[in-house]
Design an enzyme around this catalytic site. Structure first.
Site, PDB file in Angstrom:
ATOM      1  N   ASP A 185      22.136 -24.946  23.447  1.00 48.93           N
ATOM      2  CA  ASP A 185      23.174 -24.880  22.422  1.00 48.93           C
ATOM      3  C   ASP A 185      22.755 -24.236  21.110  1.00 48.93           C
ATOM      4  OD1 ASP A 185      21.485 -26.803  21.338  1.00 48.93           O
ATOM      5  OD2 ASP A 185      22.746 -28.482  21.979  1.00 48.93           O
ATOM      6  N   GLU A 192      21.292 -26.461  31.247  1.00 53.15           N
ATOM      7  CA  GLU A 192      21.717 -27.598  30.441  1.00 53.15           C
ATOM      8  C   GLU A 192      23.170 -27.420  29.998  1.00 53.15           C
ATOM      9  OE1 GLU A 192      18.993 -30.116  27.618  1.00 53.15           O
ATOM     10  OE2 GLU A 192      20.421 -29.047  26.333  1.00 53.15           O
ATOM     11  N   GLU A 197      25.722 -26.771  17.051  1.00 51.17           N
ATOM     12  CA  GLU A 197      25.361 -26.814  18.475  1.00 51.17           C
ATOM     13  C   GLU A 197      26.549 -27.116  19.395  1.00 51.17           C
ATOM     14  OE1 GLU A 197      21.560 -27.442  16.208  1.00 51.17           O
ATOM     15  OE2 GLU A 197      23.597 -28.246  16.056  1.00 51.17           O
ATOM     16  N   HIS A 201      15.896 -34.299  11.383  1.00 50.82           N
ATOM     17  CA  HIS A 201      15.999 -32.933  10.881  1.00 50.82           C
ATOM     18  C   HIS A 201      17.404 -32.330  10.975  1.00 50.82           C
ATOM     19  CE1 HIS A 201      15.719 -32.270  15.228  1.00 50.82           C
ATOM     20  NE2 HIS A 201      16.343 -31.137  14.998  1.00 50.82           N
ATOM     21  N   ARG A 227      20.999 -30.839  10.714  1.00 50.05           N
ATOM     22  CA  ARG A 227      21.718 -30.273   9.568  1.00 50.05           C
ATOM     23  C   ARG A 227      22.767 -31.248   9.025  1.00 50.05           C
ATOM     24  NH1 ARG A 227      22.229 -24.744   8.234  1.00 50.05           N
ATOM     25  NH2 ARG A 227      21.102 -24.278  10.159  1.00 50.05           N
ATOM     26  N   HIS A 246       9.659 -32.183   9.632  1.00 52.47           N
ATOM     27  CA  HIS A 246      10.155 -30.826   9.886  1.00 52.47           C
ATOM     28  C   HIS A 246       9.695 -29.890   8.769  1.00 52.47           C
ATOM     29  CE1 HIS A 246      13.150 -27.594  10.545  1.00 52.47           C
ATOM     30  NE2 HIS A 246      13.242 -28.073  11.766  1.00 52.47           N
TER      31      HIS A 246
END
Length: 383
Positions: A98, A120, A134, A211, A213, A244
Site C-alpha cells: 500500500d 498482500e 495507504e 511513526h 502520519r 523513526h
C-alpha cells in the site's frame, strides 16, 4: 522455452522485508527470469534489508529526498518507472501492499499495458484516511491489478465485495511470516550493547514503534505521555523504542521519554535484529501494520495505537487489541496486559491467522498457473 519475466517493484523497508523472500523464490524457480527494481522511497532502511537478504537490484530509481511530499514521490516513481519498464519489458509486474511505490508502480505498468500482480491484496480498514495514504493506495492498486495475492480469506472476501474476479484471487498467507521464520534465532546476539544488557528473563520488555502520519502531533504526544506514566508506575518494565528517522518524531520522543530510566530510545534497527527483539519482548505497542502479522507468529500480544486496523483477522483471533490514541485508554490497557496473567496468556497463545511460511511458494505457483506454465492450481492458505 521462453522464460516468464517477472519484475518485482518496491521502495520501502516494510515492502522489502515482505518481498525479499518472494524475490528469492522467483530467482530459484525454473522457467522464471526475476528482475528487481527498487525506487528507494526509503534509502537507508531499504538498503539494510537488501543487504540482509543479499539482493542486488537490477534497477534503482534512488528517489529518496528528505522532506519530500507524497506528490514528489509519486511523480518521481511514475517518470522513473516509465523508462525502466520500456527497457526491461517484463511479462508481469509485482507490487506489494500500500505504499506510494505500490500504487504508482502499478499505474506505470498499466500505462505500458503490463499485467500487475498485487502481493498482500485485499486489506481494508474501511476509512480512506486511516491509514493515510495507504488505504487509498491499496484500493487504487486493486483496480489496476490483474492478479491478486490475498493473505487471508478475509482479504479474499473484501476483494469479492469489490467485484474482483474470484478466478484471479489466490489466498496465499502473508510473505512476512516467510521472512520472519528465516531470521529469528533463539540465541541471537545484538550488535547494540543496550539490547544485550536488558534482562529479558526478569523484566517485562515492551517493544514500541510509533511513526504513522495520522498519529503525528497530539495523538503521538498522548501516546508518549501514556508510556512515560506506565513506566514510572512499574519498576519491572523496560521499554525499547527504535525511533523513526523523522526529526519531528525524534524530537517529541526525546522531550517526553528521553530522561526516563528504563526507556531506551534507540536508532532504527535492521530487520534481523528487530525481528529478534520482537521475539524477546513481553508484548508489542505499535501503530505499525506489519507487526500485527509478525508478532503473533512469535506468541507476542500486540496493542495497536490506532483507531482502525486493516487486519481484522488478528483482532478476531485475539492476537491484537485496538487501543486508539487516548492517553487514559492506553494506560489502562497496557497495565491490564502487564498485571492480568489470564488476559496475557489468552493473547499470547492465540493462533496466528496470517501464515505458515509457505506464502512465497504459493505466489510463484499462482503466477506459473496464471501464465499457463503449470496446469495445477496452487493450494490456498487456511488456518
Amino acid at each position: 522455452m521462453k522464460k516468464l519475466k517477472v519484475m518485482s517493484i518496491f521502495g520501502t523497508r516494510p515492502e522489502a522485508i515482505k518481498m525479499a523472500p518472494l524475490v528469492k523464490e522467483l530467482e530459484n524457480t525454473e522457467g522464471i527470469e526475476s528482475i528487481l527494481c527498487v525506487t528507494a522511497q526509503h534509502r537507508e532502511m531499504l538498503d539494510m534489508v537488501l543487504n540482509l537478504f543479499e539482493l542486488a537490484p537490477d534497477y534503482d530509481l534512488d528517489i529518496m529526498e528528505h522532506g519530500q511530499s507524497i506528490s514528489d514521490i509519486n511523480v518521481k516513481v511514475l517518470k522513473g518507472m516509465e523508462g525502466v519498464l520500456k527497457e526491461a519489458k517484463p511479462d508481469v509486474v509485482l507490487v506489494h501492499g500500500d505504499t506510494s511505490t505500490t500504487f504508482v508502480g502499478a499505474l506505470a505498468a498499466f500505462y505500458q499495458k503490463i499485467p500487475v500482480g498485487h502481493v498482500e491484496a485485499g486489506l481494508r480498514s474501511g476509512n480512506i484516511y486511516s491509514p493515510y495514504p495507504e488505504e487509498m493506495n491499496r484500493k487504487l492498486t486493486t483496480n489496476l491489478a490483474e492478479i491478486h495475492f490475498a493473505p487471508t480469506k478475509g482479504n479474499y472476501d473484501n476483494l469479492i465485495k469489490e467485484n474482483i474476479d474470484s478466478g484471479k484471487i489466490f489466498i496465499t498467507g502473508n510473505t512476512v511470516i516467510d521472512a520472519l521464520l528465516q531470521v529469528v534465532k533463539e540465541e541471537y546476539v545484538f550488535d547494540n550493547p543496550i539490547l544485550n544488557e536488558i534482562d529479558y528473563e526478569n523484566k517485562k520488555v515492551i517493544v514500541m514503534t510509533c511513526h504513522r502520519r495520522e498519529n503525528w502531533g497530539e495523538p503521538m504526544e498522548n501516546i508518549f505521555k501514556a508510556v512515560a506514566e506506565v513506566k514510572e508506575k512499574h519498576d519491572d518494565v523496560e521499554i525499547v523504542f527504535p525511533v523513526h528517522m523523522n526529526p519531528n518524531i525524534r524530537k517529541l520522543a526525546q522531550n517526553i521519554l528521553g530522561n526516563i530510566e528504563g526507556v531506551h530510545l534507540i536508532e532504527p534497527l535492521d530487520y534481523e535484529p528487530f525481528a529478534n527483539l520482537l521475539n524477546k519482548a513481553y508484548f508489542i505497542l505499535t501503530d505499525s501494520g506489519g507487526i500485527q502479522e509478525e508478532a503473533p507468529a512469535l506468541g507476542k500480544p500486540i496493542l495497536v495505537l490506532r483507531d482502525e486496523t486493516e487486519r481484522p483477522e488478528a483482532v478476531k483471533a485475539g492476537t491484537v487489541k485496538i487501543l486508539g490514541v487516548e492517553k487514559d485508554v492506553i494506560i489502562k490497557e497496557v497495565e491490564e496486559l502487564l498485571t492480568n496473567h489470564k488476559a496475557y496468556g489468552k493473547m499470547s497463545n492465540a493462533v496466528n491467522p496470517y501464515g505458515d511460511g509457505k506464502a512465497c511458494k504459493r505466489i510463484v505457483d499462482a503466477l506459473r498457473y496464471h501464465f499457463k506454465l503449470i496446469d495445477k492450481k496452487p493450494e490456498i492458505f487456511t488456518i
